[in-house]
Scaffold this active site. Sequence first.
Site, PDB file in Angstrom:
ATOM      1  N   GLU A  31      -1.483  -8.827   3.746  1.00  0.00           N
ATOM      2  CA  GLU A  31      -1.439  -9.203   5.169  1.00  0.00           C
ATOM      3  C   GLU A  31      -2.851  -9.410   5.721  1.00  0.00           C
ATOM      4  O   GLU A  31      -3.069 -10.258   6.591  1.00  0.00           O
ATOM      5  CB  GLU A  31      -0.650  -8.161   5.986  1.00  0.00           C
ATOM      6  CG  GLU A  31      -1.393  -6.887   6.376  1.00  0.00           C
ATOM      7  CD  GLU A  31      -1.565  -5.896   5.218  1.00  0.00           C
ATOM      8  OE1 GLU A  31      -1.238  -6.246   4.075  1.00  0.00           O
ATOM      9  OE2 GLU A  31      -2.038  -4.770   5.466  1.00  0.00           O
ATOM     10  N   CYS A  57       0.824  -1.206   0.000  1.00  0.00           N
ATOM     11  CA  CYS A  57       0.000   0.000   0.000  1.00  0.00           C
ATOM     12  C   CYS A  57       0.868   1.270   0.000  1.00  0.00           C
ATOM     13  O   CYS A  57       1.421   1.616  -1.030  1.00  0.00           O
ATOM     14  CB  CYS A  57      -1.000  -0.027   1.159  1.00  0.00           C
ATOM     15  SG  CYS A  57      -2.343   1.153   0.903  1.00  0.00           S
ATOM     16  N   HIS A 102      -3.542  -5.339   0.112  1.00  0.00           N
ATOM     17  CA  HIS A 102      -3.083  -5.691   1.463  1.00  0.00           C
ATOM     18  C   HIS A 102      -3.037  -7.206   1.663  1.00  0.00           C
ATOM     19  O   HIS A 102      -3.960  -7.777   2.256  1.00  0.00           O
ATOM     20  CB  HIS A 102      -3.993  -5.052   2.509  1.00  0.00           C
ATOM     21  CG  HIS A 102      -3.785  -3.591   2.693  1.00  0.00           C
ATOM     22  ND1 HIS A 102      -2.808  -3.075   3.531  1.00  0.00           N
ATOM     23  CD2 HIS A 102      -4.400  -2.528   2.136  1.00  0.00           C
ATOM     24  CE1 HIS A 102      -2.854  -1.755   3.488  1.00  0.00           C
ATOM     25  NE2 HIS A 102      -3.806  -1.396   2.648  1.00  0.00           N
TER      26      HIS A 102
END
Length: 231
Positions: free
Chosen positions: A211, A108, A209
């Site tokens: 994660e 990001c 993202h």
Amino acid sequence: MAKKQIGVVPLWDEEKNSLWMLPNYLDAIRESGGIPVILPLHVPPEDAAQVLAGCDGLLMTGGHDISPALYGQEKKQTCGALCEARDKLEQALYRCAVERDMGVLGICRGIQMVNVLEGGTLYQDLPTEHPSGVEHHGKPPYDQVIHWVNLRPAFRELLGTERLGVNSYHHQAIRELGENLEILAQAEDGVVEAVRRRNSRFIWAVQWHPEFSFWTDDSSRRLFRAFVDHC
Ligand code: MN
């Protein structure tokens, strides 16, 4: 073989005047076989090399908008909140990582910072500067697919697919691509969603993202695993 140690750029909370961290970043590194280490933020840039001394890789996390001064532009009203400390230290950490040919994963804000530090520019406010039917600023939960991206060969090879559904939670995005970078993925509206640095061990960055989707999405796990393995 010793596990790879990955330095993680901390997040900054201006209301609490405090560093913070989303456990997902750390969990993803640990589950991929690495040891995550949260880095300091308020250290002089000249100490960046020493800060990274014990690290094999660098994870550039999400966060604030990037100061347009870094790419030679005036800050527009539509630009979001900035974090000077991160702007400063990330420059120094990234330069050091490139010099040492360390592995880097940008997420990001991380892809935006990599692009700016390679000489590129950003949309300060994506919705007004690049309006499209694609939603880039999705709402929680963040492990859901918000839009699709088309992958270029290097990313296809890693994931074994041509199109990938990703989450999306970003206000800015790459406008002009940095010199040493190659596009790895684009959204349907042309927004650059992933890049890698040429002639580097592994400097990859994504606008989504992984994660957040680490536990639910195999491609997110493959990306983190490739990063840690290449460090
Ligand atoms: Mn997006």
